[in-house]
Design a protein around this motif. Structure first.
Motif, PDB file in Angstrom:
ATOM      1  N   ILE A 178       0.849  -1.206   0.000  1.00 32.95           N
ATOM      2  CA  ILE A 178       0.000   0.000   0.000  1.00 32.95           C
ATOM      3  C   ILE A 178       0.876   1.244   0.000  1.00 32.95           C
ATOM      4  CG2 ILE A 178      -1.573   1.378   1.415  1.00 32.95           C
ATOM      5  CD1 ILE A 178      -3.360  -0.695   0.708  1.00 32.95           C
ATOM      6  N   ALA A 230       2.525   1.928  -3.298  1.00 33.69           N
ATOM      7  CA  ALA A 230       1.697   2.038  -4.503  1.00 33.69           C
ATOM      8  C   ALA A 230       1.781   3.442  -5.082  1.00 33.69           C
ATOM      9  CB  ALA A 230       0.254   1.700  -4.150  1.00 33.69           C
ATOM     10  N   ALA A 231       1.728   3.511  -6.403  1.00 38.76           N
ATOM     11  CA  ALA A 231       1.643   4.812  -7.065  1.00 38.76           C
ATOM     12  C   ALA A 231       0.229   5.323  -6.868  1.00 38.76           C
ATOM     13  CB  ALA A 231       1.955   4.650  -8.547  1.00 38.76           C
ATOM     14  N   ALA A 232       0.113   6.476  -6.237  1.00 39.75           N
ATOM     15  CA  ALA A 232      -1.194   7.014  -5.874  1.00 39.75           C
ATOM     16  C   ALA A 232      -2.086   7.198  -7.094  1.00 39.75           C
ATOM     17  CB  ALA A 232      -1.017   8.338  -5.148  1.00 39.75           C
ATOM     18  N   VAL A 233      -3.351   6.849  -6.946  1.00 41.65           N
ATOM     19  CA  VAL A 233      -4.345   7.074  -8.000  1.00 41.65           C
ATOM     20  C   VAL A 233      -5.206   8.261  -7.585  1.00 41.65           C
ATOM     21  CG1 VAL A 233      -6.458   6.122  -9.024  1.00 41.65           C
ATOM     22  CG2 VAL A 233      -4.419   4.696  -8.818  1.00 41.65           C
ATOM     23  N   ARG A 234      -5.436   9.144  -8.493  1.00 44.21           N
ATOM     24  CA  ARG A 234      -6.150  10.377  -8.169  1.00 44.21           C
ATOM     25  C   ARG A 234      -7.531  10.120  -7.593  1.00 44.21           C
ATOM     26  NH1 ARG A 234      -6.053  15.698  -9.153  1.00 44.21           N
ATOM     27  NH2 ARG A 234      -8.124  16.599  -9.448  1.00 44.21           N
ATOM     28  N   MET A 235      -7.806  10.781  -6.478  1.00 47.55           N
ATOM     29  CA  MET A 235      -9.140  10.693  -5.879  1.00 47.55           C
ATOM     30  C   MET A 235     -10.046  11.752  -6.504  1.00 47.55           C
ATOM     31  SD  MET A 235      -9.017   8.279  -3.524  1.00 47.55           S
ATOM     32  CE  MET A 235     -10.426   8.568  -2.440  1.00 47.55           C
ATOM     33  N   ALA A 236     -11.338  11.541  -6.388  1.00 52.78           N
ATOM     34  CA  ALA A 236     -12.298  12.536  -6.880  1.00 52.78           C
ATOM     35  C   ALA A 236     -12.087  13.861  -6.149  1.00 52.78           C
ATOM     36  CB  ALA A 236     -13.721  12.036  -6.653  1.00 52.78           C
ATOM     37  N   SER A 295     -13.562  14.129  -2.680  1.00 52.08           N
ATOM     38  CA  SER A 295     -13.500  12.865  -1.937  1.00 52.08           C
ATOM     39  C   SER A 295     -13.366  13.068  -0.435  1.00 52.08           C
ATOM     40  CB  SER A 295     -12.352  11.994  -2.448  1.00 52.08           C
ATOM     41  OG  SER A 295     -11.119  12.673  -2.293  1.00 52.08           O
ATOM     42  N   LEU A 296     -12.599  14.079  -0.010  1.00 46.73           N
ATOM     43  CA  LEU A 296     -12.448  14.293   1.437  1.00 46.73           C
ATOM     44  C   LEU A 296     -13.770  14.725   2.054  1.00 46.73           C
ATOM     45  CD1 LEU A 296     -10.824  14.424   4.028  1.00 46.73           C
ATOM     46  CD2 LEU A 296      -9.988  16.674   3.355  1.00 46.73           C
ATOM     47  N   GLU A 297     -14.425  15.677   1.401  1.00 49.42           N
ATOM     48  CA  GLU A 297     -15.724  16.133   1.913  1.00 49.42           C
ATOM     49  C   GLU A 297     -16.725  14.987   1.958  1.00 49.42           C
ATOM     50  OE1 GLU A 297     -13.556  19.687   0.916  1.00 49.42           O
ATOM     51  OE2 GLU A 297     -13.922  17.850  -0.220  1.00 49.42           O
ATOM     52  N   ALA A 298     -16.729  14.190   0.885  1.00 49.93           N
ATOM     53  CA  ALA A 298     -17.651  13.055   0.839  1.00 49.93           C
ATOM     54  C   ALA A 298     -17.354  12.082   1.974  1.00 49.93           C
ATOM     55  CB  ALA A 298     -17.543  12.355  -0.518  1.00 49.93           C
ATOM     56  N   THR A 299     -16.077  11.881   2.254  1.00 43.28           N
ATOM     57  CA  THR A 299     -15.701  10.967   3.325  1.00 43.28           C
ATOM     58  C   THR A 299     -16.110  11.518   4.686  1.00 43.28           C
ATOM     59  OG1 THR A 299     -13.846  10.183   2.007  1.00 43.28           O
ATOM     60  CG2 THR A 299     -13.801   9.660   4.346  1.00 43.28           C
ATOM     61  N   ARG A 316     -19.623  10.822   5.114  1.00 48.19           N
ATOM     62  CA  ARG A 316     -19.831   9.421   5.517  1.00 48.19           C
ATOM     63  C   ARG A 316     -19.604   9.250   7.016  1.00 48.19           C
ATOM     64  NH1 ARG A 316     -19.447   5.424   1.246  1.00 48.19           N
ATOM     65  NH2 ARG A 316     -18.752   6.535  -0.612  1.00 48.19           N
ATOM     66  N   PHE A 359      -5.666  11.219   5.083  1.00 50.44           N
ATOM     67  CA  PHE A 359      -6.453  10.999   3.879  1.00 50.44           C
ATOM     68  C   PHE A 359      -5.619  11.299   2.643  1.00 50.44           C
ATOM     69  CE2 PHE A 359     -10.710  10.380   2.150  1.00 50.44           C
ATOM     70  CZ  PHE A 359     -10.571  10.896   0.870  1.00 50.44           C
ATOM     71  N   PRO A 363      -5.366   7.824  -1.838  1.00 49.08           N
ATOM     72  CA  PRO A 363      -4.975   7.511  -3.213  1.00 49.08           C
ATOM     73  C   PRO A 363      -4.277   6.159  -3.338  1.00 49.08           C
ATOM     74  CG  PRO A 363      -4.275   9.729  -2.595  1.00 49.08           C
ATOM     75  CD  PRO A 363      -4.713   9.054  -1.345  1.00 49.08           C
ATOM     76  N   ARG A 364      -3.592   5.743  -2.278  1.00 46.12           N
ATOM     77  CA  ARG A 364      -2.897   4.457  -2.326  1.00 46.12           C
ATOM     78  C   ARG A 364      -3.857   3.290  -2.136  1.00 46.12           C
ATOM     79  NH1 ARG A 364       0.529   8.337  -1.069  1.00 46.12           N
ATOM     80  NH2 ARG A 364       2.685   8.116  -1.770  1.00 46.12           N
ATOM     81  N   LYS A 408      -6.928   3.445  -3.108  1.00 45.93           N
ATOM     82  CA  LYS A 408      -7.617   3.386  -4.400  1.00 45.93           C
ATOM     83  C   LYS A 408      -6.766   2.624  -5.414  1.00 45.93           C
ATOM     84  CE  LYS A 408     -10.115   6.188  -7.734  1.00 45.93           C
ATOM     85  NZ  LYS A 408     -10.649   7.529  -8.057  1.00 45.93           N
ATOM     86  N   LYS A 416      -5.809  -2.040  -8.824  1.00 42.53           N
ATOM     87  CA  LYS A 416      -4.945  -3.147  -9.252  1.00 42.53           C
ATOM     88  C   LYS A 416      -5.574  -4.495  -8.951  1.00 42.53           C
ATOM     89  CE  LYS A 416      -0.680  -0.726  -8.417  1.00 42.53           C
ATOM     90  NZ  LYS A 416       0.651  -0.775  -7.805  1.00 42.53           N
ATOM     91  N   GLU A 448     -13.069   4.166  -5.926  1.00 38.69           N
ATOM     92  CA  GLU A 448     -13.251   5.463  -5.267  1.00 38.69           C
ATOM     93  C   GLU A 448     -14.116   5.302  -4.024  1.00 38.69           C
ATOM     94  OE1 GLU A 448     -12.207   8.761  -6.100  1.00 38.69           O
ATOM     95  OE2 GLU A 448     -13.288   9.471  -4.320  1.00 38.69           O
ATOM     96  N   GLN A 494     -12.972   5.625   0.035  1.00 39.58           N
ATOM     97  CA  GLN A 494     -13.629   6.532   0.982  1.00 39.58           C
ATOM     98  C   GLN A 494     -14.146   5.761   2.193  1.00 39.58           C
ATOM     99  OE1 GLN A 494     -16.582   9.153  -0.677  1.00 39.58           O
ATOM    100  NE2 GLN A 494     -15.303   9.721  -2.436  1.00 39.58           N
TER     101      GLN A 494
END
Lengths: 215, 217
Positions: A53, A56-62, A65-69, A72, B66, B71-72, B74, B79, B88, B92
């Protein structure tokens, strides 16, 4: 409890990676509940997962995403039952109790002949998990398997060729092993067994019974 | 709050001196000096940030966690075969779980990354395989309210060493490990010779478990 027969590294790694069929996972989780050594090895494999983890190469979040989280989080936690440890006098560790719906006394046994009883536990279709109740001194009919069979002793003990498997011990039997485990005298032997293929019994009577008993 | 905010930009919700102290504290935790410079040798103290989430419901600390982990997580889910929207959503959910379960984190037993991995892995089993994952019984004691600092540090060090070793692995070995953890190998194909120093980590954890059991009895 002195455990001499442990889970293998490949099994622990597969469990850590989430790649085991549910029936095998159940045997692993139940054994780990009893064995600090395997628990530590499992946690080392989890650490490897953590390293993957981190690496890992980070994948862009929406964008939101932070606000949505945070939204939640305000919605409150998902309810999760506590995983209680065994009560005094209990035989089954918590993960097994979850599948049985109780401890040993709650098991609904079915006879499979020769004094042996079984209870099949509901898991996904990748493999089958069952509890086995073998009377003291009784042999389990000679059987080979395709695939792998895991047998975890919960009560009593059995001998298989040269080895003795007592409470907490797990036997890992591969395809080429034809074996006749014999329950020791004294206490009836209760095991949790998982196979990823139907058992192949060699004696005539068990073979006829197989489609009915799902063995 | 957006993901791109630096600690110095965190809104002054507390007002005046308190806000300054909060930001300064966060800067230290992020491995930066008072002036906000990050050195490459210093890694953020994720465990300390997580403890702030646990103890103070600290949203700024959560935002930093966060920014790093979501991002990691995700990436891990992608993968493993999850679609973009599912990855996504799961990422979250994992971060939300981290907030709610912060009181269960034990730095003497796992690094934050390891703990995050276990939550993400379980979420993935649920979401992708629609299967149940039996978990071992909890240990009879929860995380200690004041975890042994020496233990926690040793474990963080060992986890970091493992990270370096992973980065140094030859491509072929690295690929086998990734395939195992991202679901590309069946359980019968997993060989478990990783070429990594997992034995040391196992021993550390084993010793810590033994000591705790001894203390309990």
């Amino acid at each position: 409890m002195t455990i001499r027969h442990h889970l293998s590294d490949p099994l622990l790694m597969a469990y850590s990676a989430g790649q085991l069929p549910e029936a095998f996972s159940l045997v692993v989780a139940t054994h780990v509940s009893l064995c600090d050594d395997c628990r530590s090895r499992l946690m080392a494999f989890d650490t490897l997962g953590g390293a993957l983890i981190e690496d890992a190469a980070a994948v862009r979040m929406a964008d939101d995403s932070l606000e949505a989280t945070l939204a939640r989080i305000s919605g409150g936690p998902q309810a999760e039952p506590a995983r209680a440890t065994r009560s005094l006098g209990g035989v089954f560790p918590a993960p097994l109790r979850d599948y049985v719906g109780g401890d040993l006394s709650a098991v609904r046994w079915r006879s499979v002949g020769m004094g042996v009883r079984q209870a099949i536990l509901k898991t996904d279709s990748g493999a089958t998990a069952r509890l086995l109740h073998i009377p003291a001194g009784q042999a389990v009919p000679d059987h080979g398997h395709r695939g792998m069979e895991l047998t975890l002793v919960l009560q009593g003990a059995f001998r298989d060729t040269e080895d003795r498997f007592g409470p907490g011990d797990v036997e890992i039997a591969t395809e080429d092993l034809e074996h006749t485990p014999v329950a020791e005298l004294g206490v009836d032997c209760i095991c949790l067994a998982a196979t990823d293929a139907p058992l192949r019994f060699n004696r005539l009577i068990p073979r006829i019974a197989q489609p009915f008993l799902r063995i | 709050m957006t993901l791109n905010m630096l600690p110095s930009e965190i809104p002054d919700a507390l007002g005046g001196g308190q806000a300054y102290a909060a930001r300064a504290g966060l800067l230290r935790l992020m491995g930066a000096g008072e002036k906000g410079r990050m050195t490459s040798e210093t890694e953020p103290d994720w465990a300390a940030l997580l403890l702030r989430v646990r103890d103070d419901a600290d949203k700024a600390a959560f935002a930093l966690l966060f920014r790093h982990f979501a991002p990691r997580i995700k990436a891990f889910l992608r993968k493993s075969g999850a679609s973009e929207p599912l990855a996504e959503e799961c990422a979250q959910e994992v971060m939300a779980t981290l907030w709610h379960k912060a009181h269960m984190f034990d730095p003497t037993r796992a690094s934050v990354a390891t703990w995050v991995f276990t939550i993400a892995r379980n979420r993935r089993i649920d979401a992708l395989r629609k299967s149940r994952r039996p978990e071992p019984e909890d240990l009879p004691w929860g995380p200690e309210p004041e975890p042994d600092q020496a233990d926690a540090m040793v474990l963080q060090q060992e986890s970091r060493r493992l990270g370096y070793a992973l980065a140094q692995l030859p491509e072929k070995q690295r690929s086998l490990i990734e395939r195992a953890y991202f679901g590309d190998l069946s359980h019968s194909e997993i060989a478990a010779e990783t070429g990594l120093p997992l034995g040391t980590i196992k021993s550390r954890i084993r010793l810590a478990l033994e000591r705790l059991r001894h203390q309990m009895s």
